[in-house]
Write a protein that holds these residues in place. Sequence first.
Motif, PDB file in Angstrom:
ATOM      1  N   GLY A  33       0.777  -1.232   0.000  1.00  0.00           N
ATOM      2  CA  GLY A  33       0.000   0.000   0.000  1.00  0.00           C
ATOM      3  C   GLY A  33       0.810   1.284   0.000  1.00  0.00           C
ATOM      4  N   GLU A  34       2.138   1.181   0.145  1.00  0.00           N
ATOM      5  CA  GLU A  34       2.986   2.373   0.165  1.00  0.00           C
ATOM      6  C   GLU A  34       3.588   2.600  -1.212  1.00  0.00           C
ATOM      7  N   ARG A  35       3.498   3.828  -1.685  1.00  0.00           N
ATOM      8  CA  ARG A  35       4.035   4.169  -3.003  1.00  0.00           C
ATOM      9  C   ARG A  35       5.562   4.011  -3.012  1.00  0.00           C
ATOM     10  N   LEU A  36       6.074   3.414  -4.082  1.00  0.00           N
ATOM     11  CA  LEU A  36       7.518   3.230  -4.225  1.00  0.00           C
ATOM     12  C   LEU A  36       8.087   4.211  -5.242  1.00  0.00           C
ATOM     13  N   ALA A  37       9.320   4.600  -5.028  1.00  0.00           N
ATOM     14  CA  ALA A  37      10.039   5.433  -5.984  1.00  0.00           C
ATOM     15  C   ALA A  37      11.455   4.876  -6.121  1.00  0.00           C
ATOM     16  N   SER A  38      12.131   5.268  -7.202  1.00  0.00           N
ATOM     17  CA  SER A  38      13.522   4.847  -7.386  1.00  0.00           C
ATOM     18  C   SER A  38      14.388   5.549  -6.354  1.00  0.00           C
ATOM     19  N   GLN A  39      14.890   4.778  -5.405  1.00  0.00           N
ATOM     20  CA  GLN A  39      15.815   5.352  -4.426  1.00  0.00           C
ATOM     21  C   GLN A  39      16.496   4.217  -3.689  1.00  0.00           C
ATOM     22  N   GLY A  40      17.749   4.428  -3.358  1.00  0.00           N
ATOM     23  CA  GLY A  40      18.494   3.412  -2.624  1.00  0.00           C
ATOM     24  C   GLY A  40      18.530   2.101  -3.379  1.00  0.00           C
ATOM     25  N   ARG A  41      18.074   1.032  -2.727  1.00  0.00           N
ATOM     26  CA  ARG A  41      18.142  -0.293  -3.335  1.00  0.00           C
ATOM     27  C   ARG A  41      17.017  -0.554  -4.329  1.00  0.00           C
ATOM     28  N   GLN A  43      14.967   0.256  -7.676  1.00  0.00           N
ATOM     29  CA  GLN A  43      15.068   0.925  -8.968  1.00  0.00           C
ATOM     30  C   GLN A  43      13.849   0.593  -9.814  1.00  0.00           C
ATOM     31  N   LEU A  44      13.194   1.625 -10.323  1.00  0.00           N
ATOM     32  CA  LEU A  44      12.068   1.439 -11.229  1.00  0.00           C
ATOM     33  C   LEU A  44      12.543   1.770 -12.637  1.00  0.00           C
ATOM     34  N   GLU A  45      12.330   0.842 -13.546  1.00  0.00           N
ATOM     35  CA  GLU A  45      12.785   1.042 -14.922  1.00  0.00           C
ATOM     36  C   GLU A  45      11.627   0.806 -15.869  1.00  0.00           C
ATOM     37  N   GLN A  46      11.587   1.568 -16.961  1.00  0.00           N
ATOM     38  CA  GLN A  46      10.603   1.262 -17.975  1.00  0.00           C
ATOM     39  C   GLN A  46      11.178   1.425 -19.361  1.00  0.00           C
ATOM     40  N   ALA A  47      10.799   0.484 -20.217  1.00  0.00           N
ATOM     41  CA  ALA A  47      11.183   0.534 -21.626  1.00  0.00           C
ATOM     42  C   ALA A  47       9.922   0.195 -22.410  1.00  0.00           C
ATOM     43  N   GLY A  48       9.216   1.223 -22.850  1.00  0.00           N
ATOM     44  CA  GLY A  48       7.967   0.988 -23.559  1.00  0.00           C
ATOM     45  C   GLY A  48       6.960   0.317 -22.656  1.00  0.00           C
ATOM     46  N   ALA A  49       6.460  -0.839 -23.103  1.00  0.00           N
ATOM     47  CA  ALA A  49       5.442  -1.544 -22.332  1.00  0.00           C
ATOM     48  C   ALA A  49       6.052  -2.398 -21.217  1.00  0.00           C
ATOM     49  N   ARG A  50       7.380  -2.484 -21.171  1.00  0.00           N
ATOM     50  CA  ARG A  50       8.041  -3.333 -20.173  1.00  0.00           C
ATOM     51  C   ARG A  50       8.394  -2.509 -18.940  1.00  0.00           C
ATOM     52  N   GLN A  51       7.839  -2.914 -17.819  1.00  0.00           N
ATOM     53  CA  GLN A  51       8.062  -2.230 -16.557  1.00  0.00           C
ATOM     54  C   GLN A  51       8.825  -3.161 -15.620  1.00  0.00           C
ATOM     55  N   VAL A  52       9.864  -2.648 -14.994  1.00  0.00           N
ATOM     56  CA  VAL A  52      10.664  -3.486 -14.100  1.00  0.00           C
ATOM     57  C   VAL A  52      10.836  -2.789 -12.753  1.00  0.00           C
ATOM     58  N   LEU A  53      10.578  -3.539 -11.694  1.00  0.00           N
ATOM     59  CA  LEU A  53      10.923  -3.102 -10.338  1.00  0.00           C
ATOM     60  C   LEU A  53      12.069  -3.991  -9.880  1.00  0.00           C
ATOM     61  N   ARG A  54      13.190  -3.372  -9.529  1.00  0.00           N
ATOM     62  CA  ARG A  54      14.351  -4.145  -9.079  1.00  0.00           C
ATOM     63  C   ARG A  54      14.725  -3.700  -7.671  1.00  0.00           C
ATOM     64  N   VAL A  55      14.890  -4.692  -6.783  1.00  0.00           N
ATOM     65  CA  VAL A  55      15.369  -4.413  -5.430  1.00  0.00           C
ATOM     66  C   VAL A  55      16.698  -5.128  -5.270  1.00  0.00           C
ATOM     67  N   GLN A  56      17.739  -4.365  -5.012  1.00  0.00           N
ATOM     68  CA  GLN A  56      19.073  -4.954  -4.896  1.00  0.00           C
ATOM     69  C   GLN A  56      19.296  -5.484  -3.488  1.00  0.00           C
ATOM     70  N   GLY A  57      19.868  -6.669  -3.405  1.00  0.00           N
ATOM     71  CA  GLY A  57      20.188  -7.249  -2.104  1.00  0.00           C
ATOM     72  C   GLY A  57      18.948  -7.462  -1.255  1.00  0.00           C
ATOM     73  N   ALA A  58      18.070  -8.345  -1.708  1.00  0.00           N
ATOM     74  CA  ALA A  58      16.796  -8.568  -1.025  1.00  0.00           C
ATOM     75  C   ALA A  58      16.998  -8.933   0.440  1.00  0.00           C
ATOM     76  N   ARG A  59      16.108  -8.415   1.278  1.00  0.00           N
ATOM     77  CA  ARG A  59      16.108  -8.708   2.709  1.00  0.00           C
ATOM     78  C   ARG A  59      14.728  -9.214   3.100  1.00  0.00           C
ATOM     79  N   SER A  60      14.634  -9.771   4.295  1.00  0.00           N
ATOM     80  CA  SER A  60      13.336 -10.292   4.734  1.00  0.00           C
ATOM     81  C   SER A  60      12.279  -9.195   4.740  1.00  0.00           C
ATOM     82  N   GLY A  61      12.692  -7.959   5.036  1.00  0.00           N
ATOM     83  CA  GLY A  61      11.753  -6.842   5.051  1.00  0.00           C
ATOM     84  C   GLY A  61      11.205  -6.473   3.687  1.00  0.00           C
ATOM     85  N   ASP A  62      11.820  -7.002   2.625  1.00  0.00           N
ATOM     86  CA  ASP A  62      11.332  -6.719   1.269  1.00  0.00           C
ATOM     87  C   ASP A  62      10.177  -7.641   0.872  1.00  0.00           C
ATOM     88  N   ALA A  63       9.922  -8.659   1.694  1.00  0.00           N
ATOM     89  CA  ALA A  63       8.785  -9.535   1.417  1.00  0.00           C
ATOM     90  C   ALA A  63       7.501  -8.743   1.576  1.00  0.00           C
TER      91      ALA A  63
END
Length: 84
Positions: A33-41, A43-63
Amino acid sequence: SHMTRVRSTPGGDLELVVHLSGPGGPVRWYKDGERLASQGRVQLEQAGARQVLRVQGARSGDAGEYLCDAPQDSRIFLVSVEEP
């Protein structure tokens, strides 16, 4: 909306990919429910219709529940972070 379960391993990169049915319009990502933005770990990327959310170094809190919200599509990812 379409729901996908994703399992990530601690320390690995978590990558959520959405292929939108059509381009155009704002795409927003949310985690539990919390809005995400590209910051820290996160990264939000988009290339046309392809949308990618990447979280570097996943932690239990990222679940949790991630939502990709777009005008024509919304996608929900249920993410768990655990040892294989």
